[in-house]
Write an enzyme that holds these catalytic residues in place. Structure first.
Site, PDB file in Angstrom:
ATOM      1  N   GLY A  50     -22.377 139.155 -30.829  1.00 36.07           N
ATOM      2  CA  GLY A  50     -21.534 137.832 -30.088  1.00 36.07           C
ATOM      3  C   GLY A  50     -22.142 136.594 -29.816  1.00 36.07           C
ATOM      4  O   GLY A  50     -21.427 135.485 -29.955  1.00 36.07           O
ATOM      5  N   ASP A 106     -23.928 135.331 -25.432  1.00 39.24           N
ATOM      6  CA  ASP A 106     -22.732 134.846 -25.453  1.00 39.24           C
ATOM      7  C   ASP A 106     -22.045 134.875 -24.214  1.00 39.24           C
ATOM      8  O   ASP A 106     -21.717 133.612 -23.718  1.00 39.24           O
ATOM      9  CB  ASP A 106     -21.656 135.448 -26.539  1.00 39.24           C
ATOM     10  CG  ASP A 106     -21.757 137.034 -26.134  1.00 39.24           C
ATOM     11  OD1 ASP A 106     -22.327 137.342 -25.391  1.00 39.24           O
ATOM     12  OD2 ASP A 106     -21.040 137.689 -26.991  1.00 39.24           O
ATOM     13  N   ASP A 109     -21.490 138.952 -18.189  1.00 37.40           N
ATOM     14  CA  ASP A 109     -20.258 139.614 -17.449  1.00 37.40           C
ATOM     15  C   ASP A 109     -20.741 140.333 -16.151  1.00 37.40           C
ATOM     16  O   ASP A 109     -20.846 139.796 -15.130  1.00 37.40           O
ATOM     17  CB  ASP A 109     -19.608 140.449 -18.372  1.00 37.40           C
ATOM     18  CG  ASP A 109     -18.094 141.100 -18.175  1.00 37.40           C
ATOM     19  OD1 ASP A 109     -17.728 140.679 -16.905  1.00 37.40           O
ATOM     20  OD2 ASP A 109     -17.524 141.832 -18.770  1.00 37.40           O
ATOM     21  N   LYS A 137     -18.865 134.743 -16.675  1.00 38.97           N
ATOM     22  CA  LYS A 137     -17.550 135.162 -16.001  1.00 38.97           C
ATOM     23  C   LYS A 137     -17.964 134.867 -14.348  1.00 38.97           C
ATOM     24  O   LYS A 137     -18.829 135.594 -13.998  1.00 38.97           O
ATOM     25  CB  LYS A 137     -17.109 136.530 -16.234  1.00 38.97           C
ATOM     26  CG  LYS A 137     -16.866 136.599 -17.551  1.00 38.97           C
ATOM     27  CD  LYS A 137     -15.924 138.066 -17.930  1.00 38.97           C
ATOM     28  CE  LYS A 137     -15.630 138.104 -19.424  1.00 38.97           C
ATOM     29  NZ  LYS A 137     -15.213 139.361 -19.667  1.00 38.97           N
ATOM     30  N   PHE A 158     -10.854 138.542 -20.385  1.00 35.83           N
ATOM     31  CA  PHE A 158     -11.525 139.018 -21.817  1.00 35.83           C
ATOM     32  C   PHE A 158     -11.275 137.916 -22.677  1.00 35.83           C
ATOM     33  O   PHE A 158     -10.152 137.780 -23.192  1.00 35.83           O
ATOM     34  CB  PHE A 158     -10.996 140.555 -22.317  1.00 35.83           C
ATOM     35  CG  PHE A 158     -11.957 141.074 -23.005  1.00 35.83           C
ATOM     36  CD1 PHE A 158     -13.182 141.844 -22.767  1.00 35.83           C
ATOM     37  CD2 PHE A 158     -11.823 140.791 -24.615  1.00 35.83           C
ATOM     38  CE1 PHE A 158     -14.238 142.240 -23.554  1.00 35.83           C
ATOM     39  CE2 PHE A 158     -12.790 141.392 -25.421  1.00 35.83           C
ATOM     40  CZ  PHE A 158     -13.747 142.022 -25.016  1.00 35.83           C
ATOM     41  N   VAL A 159     -12.372 137.431 -23.270  1.00 33.81           N
ATOM     42  CA  VAL A 159     -12.192 136.439 -24.205  1.00 33.81           C
ATOM     43  C   VAL A 159     -12.662 136.599 -25.715  1.00 33.81           C
ATOM     44  O   VAL A 159     -13.712 137.618 -25.768  1.00 33.81           O
ATOM     45  CB  VAL A 159     -12.998 135.078 -23.817  1.00 33.81           C
ATOM     46  CG1 VAL A 159     -12.295 134.353 -22.574  1.00 33.81           C
ATOM     47  CG2 VAL A 159     -14.462 135.421 -23.466  1.00 33.81           C
ATOM     48  N   ASP A 165     -15.932 139.466 -29.745  1.00 34.09           N
ATOM     49  CA  ASP A 165     -14.765 140.128 -30.797  1.00 34.09           C
ATOM     50  C   ASP A 165     -14.091 140.973 -29.392  1.00 34.09           C
ATOM     51  O   ASP A 165     -14.492 141.215 -28.502  1.00 34.09           O
ATOM     52  CB  ASP A 165     -15.532 141.224 -31.627  1.00 34.09           C
ATOM     53  CG  ASP A 165     -16.290 142.408 -30.764  1.00 34.09           C
ATOM     54  OD1 ASP A 165     -17.107 142.141 -29.944  1.00 34.09           O
ATOM     55  OD2 ASP A 165     -16.118 143.486 -31.018  1.00 34.09           O
ATOM     56  N   ARG A 171     -14.173 137.535 -34.429  1.00 35.00           N
ATOM     57  CA  ARG A 171     -15.343 136.736 -34.116  1.00 35.00           C
ATOM     58  C   ARG A 171     -15.376 135.280 -34.863  1.00 35.00           C
ATOM     59  O   ARG A 171     -15.985 134.317 -34.481  1.00 35.00           O
ATOM     60  CB  ARG A 171     -16.532 137.506 -34.599  1.00 35.00           C
ATOM     61  CG  ARG A 171     -17.003 138.583 -33.996  1.00 35.00           C
ATOM     62  CD  ARG A 171     -18.265 139.370 -34.389  1.00 35.00           C
ATOM     63  NE  ARG A 171     -18.538 140.745 -33.891  1.00 35.00           N
ATOM     64  CZ  ARG A 171     -18.958 141.106 -32.937  1.00 35.00           C
ATOM     65  NH1 ARG A 171     -19.254 140.220 -31.875  1.00 35.00           N
ATOM     66  NH2 ARG A 171     -19.154 142.146 -32.639  1.00 35.00           N
TER      67      ARG A 171
HETATM   68  P1  IMP Z   1     -22.512 142.518 -19.297  1.00 32.01           P
HETATM   69  O1  IMP Z   1     -23.530 143.612 -19.488  1.00 32.01           O
HETATM   70  O2  IMP Z   1     -21.533 143.170 -18.534  1.00 32.01           O
HETATM   71  O3  IMP Z   1     -22.999 141.104 -18.665  1.00 32.01           O
HETATM   72  O4  IMP Z   1     -21.716 142.181 -20.712  1.00 32.01           O
HETATM   73  C1  IMP Z   1     -22.657 141.497 -21.799  1.00 32.01           C
HETATM   74  C2  IMP Z   1     -21.871 141.574 -23.099  1.00 32.01           C
HETATM   75  O5  IMP Z   1     -20.731 142.298 -23.161  1.00 32.01           O
HETATM   76  C3  IMP Z   1     -21.996 140.421 -23.788  1.00 32.01           C
HETATM   77  O6  IMP Z   1     -23.113 139.896 -24.294  1.00 32.01           O
HETATM   78  C4  IMP Z   1     -20.725 140.482 -24.697  1.00 32.01           C
HETATM   79  O7  IMP Z   1     -21.309 140.854 -26.093  1.00 32.01           O
HETATM   80  C5  IMP Z   1     -19.948 141.538 -24.119  1.00 32.01           C
HETATM   81  N1  IMP Z   1     -18.732 140.891 -23.450  1.00 32.01           N
HETATM   82  C6  IMP Z   1     -18.651 140.897 -21.973  1.00 32.01           C
HETATM   83  N2  IMP Z   1     -17.628 140.047 -21.809  1.00 32.01           N
HETATM   84  C7  IMP Z   1     -16.638 139.870 -22.828  1.00 32.01           C
HETATM   85  C8  IMP Z   1     -15.674 139.102 -23.210  1.00 32.01           C
HETATM   86  O8  IMP Z   1     -14.586 138.796 -22.296  1.00 32.01           O
HETATM   87  N3  IMP Z   1     -15.211 139.193 -24.445  1.00 32.01           N
HETATM   88  C9  IMP Z   1     -16.274 139.747 -25.429  1.00 32.01           C
HETATM   89  N4  IMP Z   1     -17.214 140.171 -25.082  1.00 32.01           N
HETATM   90  C10 IMP Z   1     -17.718 140.333 -23.796  1.00 32.01           C
HETATM   91 MG    MG Z   2     -23.322 140.127 -26.358  1.00 31.63          MG
END
Ligand code: IMP
Ligand code: MG
Length: 185
Positions: A50, A106, A109, A137, A158-159, A165, A171
């Site tokens: 990402g 990227d 979340d 986010k 979700f983006v 992706d 992507r």
């Molecule tokens: P986290 O572990 O929940 O903070 O998620 C982080 C990873 O999930 C990021 O590095 C992204 O690769 C993926 N991710 C989280 N939210 C999104 C989204 O809205 N679109 C696409 N990928 C996301």
């Molecule tokens: Mg990622």
């Protein structure tokens, strides 16, 4: 824009960030790093896939010498919800002891991915650790992550695009957008 890309953009409900907005913000993030890390050799730890375009664009704006490690991390099995488990493929020669490290991803979340990686990085005792993401986010985190910079704060949606992706697609979009719940293609 090639017509193949224009076709994919029809799968978006709306465009959140244009290529020009992204580029302007990446300029500012790089300027800040160039000021704060001037004179250092920086070890970049970049999360793929990402972060592909963010990392490529940011690194080309950095003026100090840079080393690069790329890691693949995933907390998604597909779809738009996190599984909670973070899988990381650490390179065999991974060594950041006493180095000035810049961790790039990227999007932040739930915080599970970056917090798991930060913990592993700090265990190797780098001289310093900075963490920057393109998008953060606005939501409750499952794990707190100390961010040094975030390009944009976005809503809990979700983006896709600019490296990010949905089920392996989108992507290559030059913009970042919210996915249409009923994509045409
Ligand atoms: P986290 O572990 O929940 O903070 O998620 C982080 C990873 O999930 C990021 O590095 C992204 O690769 C993926 N991710 C989280 N939210 C999104 C989204 O809205 N679109 C696409 N990928 C996301
Ligand atoms: Mg990622």
């Amino acid at each position: 824009m090639p017509s193949s890309v224009t076709g994919v953009i029809q799968d978006l409900e709306r465009i959140l960030l244009t290529p020009a907005q992204i580029s302007e913000r990446v300029d500012a993030m790089a300027a800040r790093l160039n000021a704060e890390l001037a004179g250092k050799v920086v070890t970049v730890v970049a999360l793929m896939d990402g972060g592909l375009f963010f990392v490529a664009d940011l690194l080309r704006r950095l003026e100090m010498p840079v080393r690069l490690y790329t890691l693949s991390a995933s907390s998604y099995q597909g779809g738009t919800t996190t599984t909670g488990e973070v899988k990381v493929n650490w390179p065999a020669n991974f060594d950041i002891r006493d180095q000035d490290v810049l961790l790039l991803d990227d999007i932040l979340d739930t915080g599970l991915t970056l917090s798991a990686i930060c913990e592993r990085l700090l265990a190797q005792q780098p001289a310093s650790l900075r963490t920057c993401v393109l998008l953060s986010k606005r939501r409750e985190r499952l794990r707190e992550v100390a961010l040094d910079d975030a390009g944009f704060e976005i809503g809990d949606e979700f983006v896709v695009g600019y490296g990010m992706d949905y089920q392996g697609r989108f992507r290559n979009l030059p913009c970042i957008g919210i996915l249409n719940p009923n994509p045409a293609s």
